[in-house]
Design a protein around this motif. Structure first.
Motif, mmCIF file in Angstrom:
data_model
loop_
_atom_site.group_PDB
_atom_site.id
_atom_site.type_symbol
_atom_site.label_atom_id
_atom_site.label_comp_id
_atom_site.label_asym_id
_atom_site.label_seq_id
_atom_site.Cartn_x
_atom_site.Cartn_y
_atom_site.Cartn_z
ATOM 1 N N ARG A 228 0.807 -1.174 -0.012
ATOM 2 C CA ARG A 228 0.201 0.033 0.124
ATOM 3 C C ARG A 228 1.014 1.321 0.031
ATOM 4 N NH1 ARG A 228 -5.071 1.230 2.994
ATOM 5 N NH2 ARG A 228 -5.625 2.694 1.236
ATOM 6 N N ARG A 229 2.110 1.301 0.739
ATOM 7 C CA ARG A 229 2.687 2.500 0.778
ATOM 8 C C ARG A 229 3.572 2.631 -0.397
ATOM 9 N NH1 ARG A 229 5.528 2.535 6.901
ATOM 10 N NH2 ARG A 229 3.516 2.837 7.859
ATOM 11 N N ASN A 230 4.215 1.618 -1.049
ATOM 12 C CA ASN A 230 5.168 1.677 -2.345
ATOM 13 C C ASN A 230 4.413 1.344 -3.667
ATOM 14 O OD1 ASN A 230 7.904 2.110 -0.719
ATOM 15 N ND2 ASN A 230 6.708 0.485 0.530
ATOM 16 N N PHE A 231 3.355 0.778 -3.751
ATOM 17 C CA PHE A 231 2.843 0.349 -4.920
ATOM 18 C C PHE A 231 1.566 1.008 -5.130
ATOM 19 C CE2 PHE A 231 6.231 -2.765 -4.191
ATOM 20 C CZ PHE A 231 6.960 -2.964 -5.305
ATOM 21 N N SER A 232 1.002 1.996 -4.519
ATOM 22 C CA SER A 232 -0.559 2.432 -4.485
ATOM 23 C C SER A 232 -0.596 3.096 -6.075
ATOM 24 C CB SER A 232 -0.506 3.453 -3.664
ATOM 25 O OG SER A 232 0.192 4.500 -3.708
ATOM 26 N N ARG A 233 0.332 3.372 -6.804
ATOM 27 C CA ARG A 233 0.049 3.719 -8.040
ATOM 28 C C ARG A 233 0.126 3.088 -9.376
ATOM 29 N NH1 ARG A 233 3.405 9.804 -7.698
ATOM 30 N NH2 ARG A 233 2.365 10.610 -5.840
ATOM 31 N N SER A 234 0.624 1.667 -8.931
ATOM 32 C CA SER A 234 0.771 0.808 -9.831
ATOM 33 C C SER A 234 -0.535 0.319 -10.481
ATOM 34 C CB SER A 234 1.744 -0.499 -9.167
ATOM 35 O OG SER A 234 1.582 -1.585 -10.195
ATOM 36 N N SER A 235 -0.579 0.207 -11.755
ATOM 37 C CA SER A 235 -2.051 -0.460 -12.178
ATOM 38 C C SER A 235 -2.125 -2.067 -11.911
ATOM 39 C CB SER A 235 -1.928 -0.399 -13.736
ATOM 40 O OG SER A 235 -0.729 -0.950 -14.358
ATOM 41 N N LEU A 236 -0.986 -2.894 -11.639
ATOM 42 C CA LEU A 236 -1.422 -3.863 -11.225
ATOM 43 C C LEU A 236 -1.772 -4.021 -9.973
ATOM 44 C CD1 LEU A 236 -0.411 -7.188 -12.718
ATOM 45 C CD2 LEU A 236 1.682 -6.508 -11.421
ATOM 46 N N TYR A 237 -1.094 -3.191 -8.997
ATOM 47 C CA TYR A 237 -1.561 -3.430 -7.741
ATOM 48 C C TYR A 237 -2.877 -3.127 -7.624
ATOM 49 C CZ TYR A 237 -2.495 -1.341 -2.842
ATOM 50 O OH TYR A 237 -2.915 -1.245 -1.901
ATOM 51 N N ARG A 238 -3.514 -1.842 -8.066
ATOM 52 C CA ARG A 238 -4.858 -1.385 -8.201
ATOM 53 C C ARG A 238 -5.846 -2.592 -8.745
ATOM 54 N NH1 ARG A 238 -4.673 4.577 -10.798
ATOM 55 N NH2 ARG A 238 -2.452 5.154 -9.708
ATOM 56 N N LYS A 239 -5.431 -3.349 -9.653
ATOM 57 C CA LYS A 239 -6.153 -4.182 -10.437
ATOM 58 C C LYS A 239 -6.540 -5.699 -9.474
ATOM 59 C CE LYS A 239 -7.329 -6.379 -14.675
ATOM 60 N NZ LYS A 239 -6.754 -6.418 -16.248
ATOM 61 N N TYR A 240 -5.276 -6.200 -8.859
ATOM 62 C CA TYR A 240 -5.458 -7.416 -8.321
ATOM 63 C C TYR A 240 -5.104 -7.345 -6.848
ATOM 64 C CZ TYR A 240 -4.736 -9.052 -13.268
ATOM 65 O OH TYR A 240 -4.805 -9.232 -14.411
#
Length: 339
Positions: A228-240
């Motif tokens: 949550r702190r380091n990948f909140s802007r990643s599309s892969l993180y948001r999707k899965y």
């Protein structure tokens, strides 16, 4: 007039940066722990203020212009601080505008993760989570499952010891008084409890997969917090992963309650195992000493005390009704456990 108008926004930004509550932002403690400057400079207010402004520029307002620190009489600390300023600026601004002379040498790997304490902990705990899931998966062969069980315990023990060393270091001196002061500081932490917990089971011939529940909960919390702190802007993180990470962070209390109940259940299983050929009296005694520590340590006391209170409300009436002869030994055990 145009020069004055250009300075006013920066003045307001500097005021906002000075008024920001850094102590309430958990990112500040991690940022400050990775600032590589001599201890005598870290105690100076102007140095702390400078790096607070850089933190504010990195995480809150990228448009804030941070002036370089004034050089001090000691040339070596100044060079060390300037070098760290340059590396921190490269990490924080990435592709921001620079003078023509500085732009000829771009920072190496500006988009890659730094192998700081958080990244190392994330890597270890992500590995522990995967291995622990493999250990409890029913279709995995028994020899592979047992090996994964011990590896997950060892990984959590290493993660806990590394966290203790990162936060508390080592004793100031290797004498009895210094070691005692250091030990009294770390013994009340969750990392110490988990390190002893893992070593208790990894050294035993008794393979209780039930012991992996607190390990899974701990690893899940660490991994979700880092993502949550380091990948909140990643599309892969948001999707899965975003929904799962949000659920984990909003249910940390539930996970702590589950861990405490599993830890108490393990104590009961160890007592039952004394009746089998796999009994280990020393391990059982050591684990109940650890449960006693969990009951009294502030980091885990609330969850364990609540779980024991529920057990008492359910079990005590049954004991008084059907087995009153057990009241005396149980009362003696309670006095030992509560003191």
């Amino acid at each position: 007039m145009s020069g004055e108008g250009g300075e006013d926004p920066q003045k307001l930004k500097r005021i906002a940066a000075a008024a920001y509550d850094y102590d309430m932002d958990t990112r500040w403690a991690d940022y400050w722990s990775n600032v590589l400057i001599p201890p005598h400079m870290a105690a100076r207010d102007d140095v702390v203020k400078h790096f607070k402004c850089k933190f504010y520029q990195r995480y809150i307002d990228p448009d804030l212009i941070v002036e370089p620190m004034a050089t001090s009489s000691s040339s070596q600390p100044a060079r060390t601080s300037a070098t760290h300023e340059s590396s921190t600026r490269q990490r924080s601004t990435g592709s921001s505008s620079r003078p023509a002379g500085a732009s000829s040498t771009p920072p190496p790997n500006s988009t890659s993760l730094r192998w700081d304490q958080q990244t190392i902990q994330f890597s270890v705990n992500a590995w522990v989570f995967v291995v622990a899931v493999l250990a409890i998966f029913p279709l995995v062969p028994k020899n592979l499952s047992d090996r994964a069980y011990r590896l997950s315990l060892l990984g959590t023990a290493c993660s806990s010891v590394y966290s203790l060393y990162s936060l508390y270091g080592k004793p100031r001196a290797w004498n009895l008084q210094a070691v005692q002061v250091w030990f009294q500081t770390v013994i009340v932490t969750k990392d110490f409890i988990y390190s002893v917990y893992c070593l208790t089971f990894v050294s035993s011939n008794l393979c209780l997969k039930f012991a992996l529940i607190p390990i899974l909960c701990r690893a899940l919390e660490h991994v979700a917090k880092f993502l949550r702190r380091n990948f909140s802007r990643s599309s892969l993180y948001r999707k899965y992963l975003e929904d799962a990470c949000i659920w984990v962070e909003s249910n940390t209390t539930t996970l702590s309650i589950l861990s405490s109940q599993a830890e108490i259940g393990l104590g009961v299983l160890l007592i039952i195992s004394l009746l089998s050929w796999q009994r280990n009296i020393i391990q059982t005694f050591m684990y109940w000493q650890l449960l006693k520590l969990m009951y009294h340590t502030p980091a885990t006391a609330s969850y364990h005390q609540s779980a024991w209170a529920k057990i008492g409300r359910s079990v005590n009436p049954l004991i008084q009704r059907y087995t009153p002869f057990l009241s005396t030994p149980i009362s003696a055990a309670q006095r030992w456990f509560l003191r």
